[in-house]
Design an enzyme around this catalytic site. Structure first.
Site, short mmCIF file in Angstrom:
data_model
loop_
_atom_site.label_atom_id
_atom_site.label_comp_id
_atom_site.label_asym_id
_atom_site.label_seq_id
_atom_site.Cartn_x
_atom_site.Cartn_y
_atom_site.Cartn_z
N ARG A 261 -80.02 -24.71 -62.22
CA ARG A 261 -81.46 -24.83 -62.48
C ARG A 261 -81.95 -23.61 -63.24
O ARG A 261 -81.67 -22.48 -62.88
CB ARG A 261 -82.21 -24.97 -61.15
CG ARG A 261 -81.74 -26.19 -60.39
CD ARG A 261 -82.49 -26.43 -59.10
NE ARG A 261 -81.95 -27.61 -58.44
CZ ARG A 261 -82.44 -28.15 -57.32
NH1 ARG A 261 -83.48 -27.59 -56.73
NH2 ARG A 261 -81.90 -29.22 -56.81
N ARG A 276 -83.80 -18.23 -54.48
CA ARG A 276 -84.01 -19.01 -55.70
C ARG A 276 -83.03 -18.52 -56.75
O ARG A 276 -83.14 -17.40 -57.24
CB ARG A 276 -85.46 -18.81 -56.19
CG ARG A 276 -85.89 -19.76 -57.30
CD ARG A 276 -87.34 -19.54 -57.69
NE ARG A 276 -88.24 -19.80 -56.58
CZ ARG A 276 -88.71 -21.01 -56.28
NH1 ARG A 276 -88.38 -22.04 -57.01
NH2 ARG A 276 -89.52 -21.16 -55.25
N GLU A 348 -88.29 -24.16 -47.60
CA GLU A 348 -87.57 -25.43 -47.76
C GLU A 348 -86.06 -25.23 -47.73
O GLU A 348 -85.50 -24.43 -48.47
CB GLU A 348 -87.97 -26.08 -49.09
CG GLU A 348 -87.19 -27.36 -49.37
CD GLU A 348 -87.46 -27.95 -50.76
OE1 GLU A 348 -88.54 -27.66 -51.32
OE2 GLU A 348 -86.60 -28.67 -51.25
N SER A 351 -84.42 -31.61 -48.30
CA SER A 351 -85.47 -32.47 -48.81
C SER A 351 -84.91 -33.87 -48.97
O SER A 351 -83.78 -34.03 -49.42
CB SER A 351 -85.91 -31.92 -50.17
OG SER A 351 -86.88 -32.76 -50.75
N ARG A 394 -79.70 -21.01 -49.35
CA ARG A 394 -80.85 -20.95 -48.44
C ARG A 394 -80.41 -21.13 -46.98
O ARG A 394 -81.01 -20.56 -46.07
CB ARG A 394 -81.88 -22.02 -48.81
CG ARG A 394 -82.61 -21.65 -50.08
CD ARG A 394 -83.82 -22.50 -50.30
NE ARG A 394 -84.45 -22.14 -51.58
CZ ARG A 394 -85.56 -22.66 -52.04
NH1 ARG A 394 -86.20 -23.60 -51.34
NH2 ARG A 394 -86.06 -22.27 -53.19
#
Length: 434
Positions: A261, A276, A348, A351, A394
RNA sequence: GGAGGUGUCGCCUAGCCCGGUUUAUGGCGCCCGCCUGCUAAGCGGGUUGAGGGUUGUGCCCUCUCGCGGGUUCAAAUCCCGCCACCUCCGCCA
């Protein structure tokens, strides 16, 4: 894409859906206009083409003067057909672009509004009270250094910011999490997959990642190829152009893959550590099922995510993501957010999205259903859903920070121990202060 | 990367050289019916998908022979480009 017939028959429904997401309704009018233009162009072309074919048949049988006469007539017609066909092609392209710009309408249950307007559905476990325990928790970067588990400096040196190495216990932790996740999914009936992570535009567009999310996608220079941000992409495109037998549904796949990403537009956000990053590994669940079953399957995916977080002994909550914060493809989305002690908030971790028939329409994936009253089976749209089982960095952050001890060691959750060579505690590899 | 070959409606297959009743042939599988005490066999019919029109819900039309162009009144068929697969060679973990 949305159901074009729904757009035509009930445009107000789509307008209301746009408003719920906080988006303009102008695209709806664009699409409607493009639709009628398209249909007019189709009718035009088809009429001319039918005429041409009729004359063609006569020519095949005609002789002499009659033939010459027919040839002259149809020659002019051929030019008209060509023009009409070009017009139709253009009109269909316009229409497609217009319809593709419309996101999946959010579910009725999804809260209205944007990123901050989520609804907390449930809370699980209790965030640790480090003050009561009498020590100040270290953050994952510090713990990663102490344990010899995470090396962000060398990640930046070799690859740039937002890259890292997992080393020693950190690398062991990833492999343990992946194996444990795969075992859980396998036991639940998922088919394990290792998908390609470089894909053609079709796969990317079909899953809705070339729209508003295109800025976040890595494209290979000089090639029409993309690096996927999630294995959802190759898993959805896996059955593209296929008609799946209804009896084979639901089809459940679980994939391990790297994810890439660009994180465009998140400058300055989460710059410390591995919350991130530009690359990470992930285990993703993916389901193909009927439209009728999709909402139930969504709950099941959420259930498997919760089972996973429970086993890791993390404190987390489940939120119902608001309409304006849904991805292009999603009708409804649940996030599981784990408590991160040094940030004092939920972040988060997993998801799960119900994309209904949005992706399958783009990717030409349908189901063949036995139809009532008729011998002929019926071909109908089906649904896709996806859900994270484990996003490695994460999850490592949450485990290290949540299960840390005053001496800098980290307790290994019981369920994870068999996957970590039976280790109960990850011990510091460097001297620890205080 | 080089050379050759192949790609047809679920699977196999005919058609392509030589463009036009091709509405794409036949077989397998599947579905319906007949026959039958039951099963099988046999017989008859159906069986790609998408879109448009009409609302007579059944019918009419268009597209679909790997994909995209071109030639032609007309393309599965001729020409060009691309893609995938197979065989051989080269390279490589």
């Amino acid at each position: 894409m949305i159901d074009p017939r729904l757009l035509r028959d009930d445009p107000d429904l789509i307008r209301a859906a746009q408003e719920k997401r906080g988006l303009s309704t102008a695209v709806v009018d664009d699409a409607l206009e493009a639709d009628s233009a398209r249909r007019a162009a189709i009718a035009d072309f088809e009429q001319l083409r039918a005429e041409q074919k009729q004359l063609g048949k006569q020519i095949a049988q005609a002789q002499g003067e009659e033939k010459a006469d027919l040839l002259a007539r149809t020659k002019r017609l051929a030019a008209d057909v060509k023009v009409a066909e070009a017009t139709q092609t253009e009109a269909e392209q316009h229409w497609r672009d217009a319809v593709y710009a419309i996101p999946n309408p959010a579910a009725e249950e999804s809260p209205s509004g944007g990123e901050e307007d989520y609804v907390v559905l449930s809370e699980h476990g209790t965030p640790r009270d480090f003050e009561a325990e009498g020590f100040v928790p270290r953050d994952h970067v510090e713990l990663g250094r102490i344990l010899g588990a995470i090396d962000v400096e060398r990640g930046a040196k070799v690859s740039g910011s937002r890259f890292y190495y997992l080393t020693g216990a950190g690398a062991d932790l990833e492999l343990a999490l992946v194996n444990m996740a795969m075992d859980q999914a396998r036991a639940a009936g998922f088919t394990t997959m290792i998908p390609p992570t470089l894909v053609k535009p079709r796969a990317m567009e079909g899953t809705g990642f070339l729209g508003q999310a295109a800025d976040d996608v890595y494209r290979i220079e000089g090639q029409d190829t993309y690096l996927v941000g999630t294995s959802e992409v190759p898993l959805a495109a896996y059955h593209s152009d296929e008609i799946l037998d209804a009896e084979s549904l639901p089809r459940r796949y679980v994939a391990f893959s790297p994810c890439f990403r660009k994180e465009a537009g998140s400058h300055g956000k989460d710059t410390r550590g591995i919350i991130r990053v530009h690359w990470f590994d992930k285990v993703e669940m993916f389901t193909y099922t009927t439209l009728e079953d999709a909402a139930d399957e969504h709950e099941r995916l959420l259930g498997w995510e919760q089972e996973w977080l429970d086993k890791l002994e993390l404190a987390y909550r489940v939120i119902d993501v608001a309409a304006g914060d849904l991805g292009l493809s999603a009708r409804r989305k649940f996030d599981c957010e784990a408590w991160v002690p040094t940030q004092g908030r939920y972040r988060e971790l997993t998801s799960t999205s119900n994309c209904t028939d949005f992706q399958t329409r783009r990717l030409d994936i349908r189901g063949r259903f036995p139809s009532e009253g008729s011998a002929q089976p019926e071909v109908k749209p089906i649904a896709t859903l996806n859900g994270t089982l484990v996003a490695i960095p994460r999850t490592i952050v949450a485990i290290l920070e949540t299960h840390q001890q005053a001496d800098g060691s980290v307790r290994v959750p019981k369920a994870l121990q068999p996957y970590l060579q039976g280790r109960e505690v990850l011990e510091p590899v460097v001297p620890v202060d205080g």
